[in-house]
Motif scaffolding. Sequence first.
Motif, mmCIF file in Angstrom:
data_model
loop_
_atom_site.group_PDB
_atom_site.id
_atom_site.type_symbol
_atom_site.label_atom_id
_atom_site.label_comp_id
_atom_site.label_asym_id
_atom_site.label_seq_id
_atom_site.Cartn_x
_atom_site.Cartn_y
_atom_site.Cartn_z
ATOM 1 N N ASP A 248 0.835 -1.208 0.000
ATOM 2 C CA ASP A 248 0.000 0.000 0.000
ATOM 3 C C ASP A 248 0.866 1.253 0.000
ATOM 4 O O ASP A 248 0.436 2.318 0.398
ATOM 5 C CB ASP A 248 -0.988 -0.001 1.172
ATOM 6 C CG ASP A 248 -0.298 0.037 2.521
ATOM 7 O OD1 ASP A 248 -1.007 0.215 3.537
ATOM 8 O OD2 ASP A 248 0.939 -0.112 2.581
ATOM 9 N N ARG B 219 -0.585 6.273 -8.133
ATOM 10 C CA ARG B 219 -2.043 6.513 -8.128
ATOM 11 C C ARG B 219 -2.201 7.992 -7.873
ATOM 12 O O ARG B 219 -2.620 8.424 -6.800
ATOM 13 C CB ARG B 219 -2.721 5.717 -7.011
ATOM 14 C CG ARG B 219 -2.990 4.279 -7.344
ATOM 15 C CD ARG B 219 -3.879 3.616 -6.318
ATOM 16 N NE ARG B 219 -3.643 2.179 -6.320
ATOM 17 C CZ ARG B 219 -2.729 1.578 -5.577
ATOM 18 N NH1 ARG B 219 -1.983 2.280 -4.754
ATOM 19 N NH2 ARG B 219 -2.569 0.271 -5.656
ATOM 20 N N GLN C 273 -1.296 11.043 -3.498
ATOM 21 C CA GLN C 273 -1.265 9.595 -3.659
ATOM 22 C C GLN C 273 -2.502 8.969 -3.063
ATOM 23 O O GLN C 273 -2.683 8.887 -1.843
ATOM 24 C CB GLN C 273 0.013 9.035 -3.036
ATOM 25 C CG GLN C 273 1.240 9.495 -3.815
ATOM 26 C CD GLN C 273 2.457 9.663 -2.936
ATOM 27 O OE1 GLN C 273 2.335 9.760 -1.717
ATOM 28 N NE2 GLN C 273 3.630 9.686 -3.538
ATOM 29 N N PHE C 274 -3.345 8.523 -3.986
ATOM 30 C CA PHE C 274 -4.653 8.009 -3.658
ATOM 31 C C PHE C 274 -4.560 6.729 -2.840
ATOM 32 O O PHE C 274 -3.871 5.782 -3.231
ATOM 33 C CB PHE C 274 -5.374 7.754 -4.983
ATOM 34 C CG PHE C 274 -6.823 7.461 -4.853
ATOM 35 C CD1 PHE C 274 -7.320 6.209 -5.169
ATOM 36 C CD2 PHE C 274 -7.705 8.434 -4.439
ATOM 37 C CE1 PHE C 274 -8.672 5.942 -5.060
ATOM 38 C CE2 PHE C 274 -9.054 8.188 -4.325
ATOM 39 C CZ PHE C 274 -9.537 6.930 -4.644
ATOM 40 N N ALA C 275 -5.206 6.706 -1.693
ATOM 41 C CA ALA C 275 -5.268 5.508 -0.849
ATOM 42 C C ALA C 275 -3.910 5.091 -0.288
ATOM 43 O O ALA C 275 -3.684 3.921 -0.014
ATOM 44 C CB ALA C 275 -5.909 4.339 -1.593
ATOM 45 N N ASN C 276 -3.025 6.047 -0.124
ATOM 46 C CA ASN C 276 -1.715 5.763 0.449
ATOM 47 C C ASN C 276 -1.649 6.390 1.831
ATOM 48 O O ASN C 276 -1.853 7.588 1.976
ATOM 49 C CB ASN C 276 -0.642 6.363 -0.477
ATOM 50 C CG ASN C 276 0.772 6.040 -0.017
ATOM 51 O OD1 ASN C 276 1.039 5.874 1.161
ATOM 52 N ND2 ASN C 276 1.675 5.955 -0.982
#
Lengths: 305, 336
Positions: free
Chosen positions: A217, A235, B236-239
């Motif tokens: 993650d 991301r 940073q998505f979902a980090n």
Amino acid sequence: MPSACVVGAGVVGLTTATLLQEARPDVKVTLFADKFEEATTSVGAAGIFTPSAMFRGPSQEVTWRWLADGFAHYSRLLQTPDADEAGVRELSGYTLSVNNPDAVRTPIESLTEYRLLTPQEVRSFSGSWKYGSFLKTLLVENQRHLPYLMKKFRRRGGQAISCHVTSLEELADEFDVVCNCSGLGARVLAGDHDVLPVRGQIFQVRAPWIKEFIFTDQDAYIIPGLEHVTLGGTRQFANSKLTVDEFDSRAIWEKCNRLVPSLKDAKVVHNYGHGSYGVMGAPGTAMHAVRLAVEALDAGTKARL
Amino acid sequence: MPSACVVGAGVVGLTTATLLQEARPDVKVTLFADKFEEATTSVGAAGIFTPSAMFRGPSQEVTWRWLADGFAHYSRLLQTPDADEAGVRELSGYTLSVNNPDAVRTPIESLTEYRLLTPQEVRSFSGSWKYGSFLKTLLVENQRHLPYLMKKFRRRGGQAISCHVTSLEELADEFDVVCNCSGLGARVLAGDHDVLPVRGQIFQVRAPWIKEFIFTDQDAYIIPGLEHVTLGGTRQFANSKLTVDEFDSRAIWEKCNRLVPSLKDAKVVREWVGLRPYRHVVRVEREVIKSKRGKPTHVVHNYGHGSYGVMGAPGTAMHAVRLAVEALDAGTKARL
């Protein structure tokens, strides 16, 4: 003769088009897209079936149905002689997190082999990981899957037109049902500002000794496919830069090499930028979309009788 | 005496608490949080008022009202003697994009000075930018604003308790209204899986010669505040990594230096990481829950501001306070 069209030739569009043909062989289906195969967003996706809490339908029940339907769909495909041509394989591997026990769980735990790693196993991975899990799942490589779907689509009389669709209203003149599978294009075609780009950059490398995936993650992941191994990733929320970013390249390369040092011998095939749950979501959401399309077609027929 | 509590001492929680006190001076307000000031996510935010299409309320009308109310609120504060203590300043600057004309627009174009840049002006920026705009807006630096709000809160009789709240139901036993301004904490407190961390990393540097902001849609930005200049960033998505990432440091430093080469002489004060509490729609809603002892209690949610804590705080807090005051009034009527 009832007619339908699909906008978009990514994994979602092609899956929707072929499932619609299966549900209604009497309906002529035409596919419109400005990007096919190598030019799609889908083609760079590793294509691994690993849902997280971020894959969301309108309700928990619907989300679950999409996941279960999708997993069943690819599992069936895996058992057929077409599996190799369709780019489907079984794949096991690990998910790691430094600080979040939820990040190593998955909604499909009950559908397949899944277990938490022991602290010892977690420590065996290079890095300060605290939580980990093992999962056996599926991978669908779009470099094979998209041509496979297109071949199926054409064999059943589907017609694929290369063009840039600027409005659904124009297509609506010519068809009984229009299926909008335009991905990011829906910002314009559906005026939907809820669709935002999340930029992904990857390397595709040859490293046939890599047999299992590793997800973390902290953006880094290693996913062995059929033709290549995907090293990722990024991301970047609301970032629409389509070119390779040298800083991202360095970060991805070094983080993946730290995880798996043997990658230093991997041969880089491609280094480019892409997406999230297209492959995984495609069959389940397509089945749902096709149900809605068929209802509309039936209603249209009833209206004419 | 009616009582209310607020969970969360970030900019959203403190703004909600102080506006509630203003609306209802007769209500005792208690604030609960496990992180204050330097420990909050808010404190690392540059605090610039620059909305994009990503700031979403439940409808266009509501979103617009939040933005207009917020801009007016800080504009008023700017005109008072408190402006400096409150950390509010005017700030102008540029937004650049390599490929997206929408990325340089902003919903507040009609509220302030805004114009598109000429191709020549865009080309004057180092990099392959294609679109650009100029904007005059406001900045609110939380390193000053949070203590300012806390001082105001306490002066009006508010009480701030340092503790880790594990359930709203427990608090609901003790208060007539509970305001949930817990940011990422709402994942647990409200069971809301729509709240996701979008990791941000920045440098805070001393570079007093930097007078204008530069935003780009390729993650890099330069924002001069009152105490320091913020160099960013990441989304940073979902980090949820809370430590500084060396790769992000390098990328941010080099991208900002390419934009503004004089930054090589900037003195680094610190690097900082924060997790933006992102939700696709900011949640400002009232519901009734059962307290631990079975008492129906109003909860007003105000969370999910993502990148827009400072910017969204006044508008969403005004909305949340309206909902809270309605609940307090309803409670009073029931007793009469």
